[in-house]
Design a protein around this motif. Structure first.
Motif, PDB file in Angstrom:
ATOM      1  N   PHE A 130       9.165  27.635  -8.053  1.00  0.00           N
ATOM      2  CA  PHE A 130       8.672  26.617  -8.994  1.00  0.00           C
ATOM      3  C   PHE A 130       8.178  27.221 -10.308  1.00  0.00           C
ATOM      4  O   PHE A 130       7.621  26.529 -11.136  1.00  0.00           O
ATOM      5  CB  PHE A 130       7.547  25.801  -8.347  1.00  0.00           C
ATOM      6  CG  PHE A 130       8.071  24.906  -7.273  1.00  0.00           C
ATOM      7  CD1 PHE A 130       8.614  23.678  -7.602  1.00  0.00           C
ATOM      8  CD2 PHE A 130       8.075  25.304  -5.960  1.00  0.00           C
ATOM      9  CE1 PHE A 130       9.145  22.859  -6.634  1.00  0.00           C
ATOM     10  CE2 PHE A 130       8.602  24.494  -4.978  1.00  0.00           C
ATOM     11  CZ  PHE A 130       9.142  23.271  -5.307  1.00  0.00           C
ATOM     12  N   HIS A 262      14.541  26.251  -2.018  1.00  0.00           N
ATOM     13  CA  HIS A 262      13.083  26.092  -1.954  1.00  0.00           C
ATOM     14  C   HIS A 262      12.515  25.742  -0.590  1.00  0.00           C
ATOM     15  O   HIS A 262      11.311  25.605  -0.448  1.00  0.00           O
ATOM     16  CB  HIS A 262      12.651  25.036  -2.960  1.00  0.00           C
ATOM     17  CG  HIS A 262      13.053  23.638  -2.561  1.00  0.00           C
ATOM     18  ND1 HIS A 262      14.304  23.312  -2.127  1.00  0.00           N
ATOM     19  CD2 HIS A 262      12.352  22.483  -2.541  1.00  0.00           C
ATOM     20  CE1 HIS A 262      14.358  22.027  -1.857  1.00  0.00           C
ATOM     21  NE2 HIS A 262      13.183  21.491  -2.094  1.00  0.00           N
ATOM     22  N   ASP A 290       9.403  12.140   4.907  1.00  0.00           N
ATOM     23  CA  ASP A 290       9.373  13.330   4.054  1.00  0.00           C
ATOM     24  C   ASP A 290       9.143  14.596   4.891  1.00  0.00           C
ATOM     25  O   ASP A 290       9.869  15.586   4.779  1.00  0.00           O
ATOM     26  CB  ASP A 290       8.266  13.176   2.997  1.00  0.00           C
ATOM     27  CG  ASP A 290       8.418  14.157   1.844  1.00  0.00           C
ATOM     28  OD1 ASP A 290       9.368  14.957   1.858  1.00  0.00           O
ATOM     29  OD2 ASP A 290       7.573  14.120   0.929  1.00  0.00           O
ATOM     30  N   VAL A 298      14.973  22.764   8.303  1.00  0.00           N
ATOM     31  CA  VAL A 298      14.691  24.108   8.827  1.00  0.00           C
ATOM     32  C   VAL A 298      15.207  24.246  10.266  1.00  0.00           C
ATOM     33  O   VAL A 298      15.745  25.281  10.655  1.00  0.00           O
ATOM     34  CB  VAL A 298      13.168  24.419   8.771  1.00  0.00           C
ATOM     35  CG1 VAL A 298      12.863  25.788   9.375  1.00  0.00           C
ATOM     36  CG2 VAL A 298      12.661  24.353   7.334  1.00  0.00           C
TER      37      VAL A 298
HETATM   38  P1  AMP Z   1      11.156  18.747   0.496  1.00  0.00           P
HETATM   39  O1  AMP Z   1      11.819  18.718  -0.833  1.00  0.00           O
HETATM   40  O2  AMP Z   1      10.436  17.523   0.864  1.00  0.00           O
HETATM   41  O3  AMP Z   1      12.075  19.199   1.583  1.00  0.00           O
HETATM   42  O4  AMP Z   1       9.981  19.818   0.418  1.00  0.00           O
HETATM   43  C1  AMP Z   1      10.183  21.111  -0.042  1.00  0.00           C
HETATM   44  C2  AMP Z   1       8.859  21.681  -0.448  1.00  0.00           C
HETATM   45  O5  AMP Z   1       8.020  21.814   0.699  1.00  0.00           O
HETATM   46  C3  AMP Z   1       8.961  23.064  -1.040  1.00  0.00           C
HETATM   47  O6  AMP Z   1       9.111  22.994  -2.411  1.00  0.00           O
HETATM   48  C4  AMP Z   1       7.641  23.706  -0.616  1.00  0.00           C
HETATM   49  O7  AMP Z   1       6.603  23.323  -1.493  1.00  0.00           O
HETATM   50  C5  AMP Z   1       7.386  23.084   0.721  1.00  0.00           C
HETATM   51  N1  AMP Z   1       8.009  23.807   1.836  1.00  0.00           N
HETATM   52  C6  AMP Z   1       9.004  24.730   1.808  1.00  0.00           C
HETATM   53  N2  AMP Z   1       9.312  25.146   3.044  1.00  0.00           N
HETATM   54  C7  AMP Z   1       8.471  24.470   3.898  1.00  0.00           C
HETATM   55  C8  AMP Z   1       8.277  24.473   5.310  1.00  0.00           C
HETATM   56  N3  AMP Z   1       9.007  25.228   6.141  1.00  0.00           N
HETATM   57  N4  AMP Z   1       7.303  23.673   5.810  1.00  0.00           N
HETATM   58  C9  AMP Z   1       6.551  22.884   5.001  1.00  0.00           C
HETATM   59  N5  AMP Z   1       6.700  22.830   3.676  1.00  0.00           N
HETATM   60  C10 AMP Z   1       7.649  23.608   3.125  1.00  0.00           C
END
Ligand code: AMP
Ligand code: MG
Length: 350
Positions: A130, A262, A290, A298
């Motif tokens: 970011f 990310h 979300d 993952v």
């Molecule tokens: P999203 O776009 O909702 O999939 O969220 C991605 C964002 O969640 C990333 O930019 C990080 O800030 C955070 N993030 C990244 N990897 C993880 C993870 N394994 N578990 C929780 N949050 C994550």
């Protein structure tokens, strides 16, 4: 949106977008109140119909700003930064709202056995996806930071309205869930203003209230993860639902020909490489959708499908790097495969 920074390319696309021409504006007789803001690191679009729309839109914009300032870790100030600054030292008193989001984040961390981990912050900061200077950290550095990534060491005490990160250096990051929460808050505000029909898109997190003003359900496009923005793999038809997507195309940088995105795998420290390139979750609560979109991204196809199937009223679309599309049983009658690229295959068998 495309910025080139120090040789890195950061691309932000919007995965699930309201299909233009399908909004039924004409049938409603009255155009919607529309608003576009840049907040929470993304473009937020509202399209709200009916008498209370103008006031509702304004209140939602203000509320989103408030959520961002409480929950961001990309700007100074706010509640989550306060929690992080006290890591390894003491518990901090937080608002009920922030505690609620932290609690949900911990719940999905548990449900996904740590594939989603609310304490991913140190790893996210190390990669700097970011920032203007993203980098590939050394293996040793990632191993050290992985020890700080442990949601079991985030303790929430509702009785004292407080939370504590137990290890010094731990960083809670609500980036994978806060936009979801914001979507739920937006819908609550629309309702409060008597709005019956509304659409909000927070950078790929779509939430709809009711039906379109012409009385038909909303049609939401699922972005092709490898296509230009607004090229869709399919359409889902929904009312009163959230359709939230995660993918490796939403935010990434490239170095030496490798794409680093990310969403990180807490078990490796590297961007998740579970075989999925996109996930979309359809649920009643946008915050749940979300967390689950990030978690399933993952976990990968098999474990992600298992997790979603264990939950009531949650459906999903998974896109693999082999360009195959899988959907949950409950979505089979409601996913229209529309890929125009000819590259993707809709796998209907379960
Ligand atoms: P999203 O776009 O909702 O999939 O969220 C991605 C964002 O969640 C990333 O930019 C990080 O800030 C955070 N993030 C990244 N990897 C993880 C993870 N394994 N578990 C929780 N949050 C994550
Ligand atoms: Mg997410």
């Amino acid at each position: 949106m495309r910025r080139t920074i120090f040789g890195f390319v950061v691309i932000v696309l919007f995965q699930a977008i309201l299909l233009s021409g399908c909004t039924g504006d004409a049938a409603a007789g009255q155009p919607p109140v529309e608003e576009e803001d840049f907040m929470m690191g993304t473009v937020i679009t509202q399209k709200v119909y009916g008498a209370g729309a103008a006031d509702a839109v304004k209140e939602v914009s203000a509320k989103l700003k408030d959520i961002e300032s409480r929950m961001t870790i990309n700007q100074p100030g706010g509640e989550v930064n306060r929690l992080n600054a006290a890591a390894g030292k003491e518990a901090v008193v937080l608002s009920g709202e922030t505690l609620g989001v932290l609690e949900t984040a911990v719940r999905y961390s548990e449900l996904s056995s740590g594939a989603f981990d609310v304490t991913i912050g140190p790893l996210v900061k190390a990669w700097g996806v970011f920032t203007d200077q993203p980098r590939v950290p050394e293996k040793g550095e990632l191993e050290r930071l992985m020890k700080l990534t442990d949601y079991r060491r985030l303790k929430i005490d509702r009785g004292h309205s407080s939370a504590q990160l137990e290890i010094e250096g731990q960083i809670a990051d609500l980036g994978g869930i806060a936009k979801g929460h914001a979507g739920d808050e937006a819908i609550a505000i629309y309702r409060k203003h008597g709005v019956k029909s509304a659409y909000i898109n927070l950078g790929g997190n779509v939430v709809v209230l009711g039906k379109k003003p012409d009385g038909t359900p909303w049609r939401i496009g699922i972005q092709n993860p490898r296509g230009p923005s607004q090229s869709y793999l399919g359409i889902v038809t929904v009312e009163d639902k959230a359709v939230v997507s995660s993918g490796d195309y939403e935010r990434y940088f490239e170095k030496d020909g490798v794409r680093y995105h990310h969403i990180l795998d807490p078990k490796t420290g590297y961007p998740a490489s579970s075989g999925l390139i996109g996930t979309s979750i359809i649920a009643d609560v946008s915050m749940d959708a979300d967390a689950l979109s990030t978690a399933t991204f993952v976990l990968g196809l098999e474990k992600g499908m298992k997790l979603v199937n264990s939950l009531q009223g949650v459906e999903a679309i998974f896109v693999t790097e082999e360009k195959e599309i899988y959907v949950t049983e409950g979505l089979k009658g409601n996913f229209k495969f529309t890929d125009q690229s000819g590259e993707f295959r809709y796998v209907e068998k379960s």
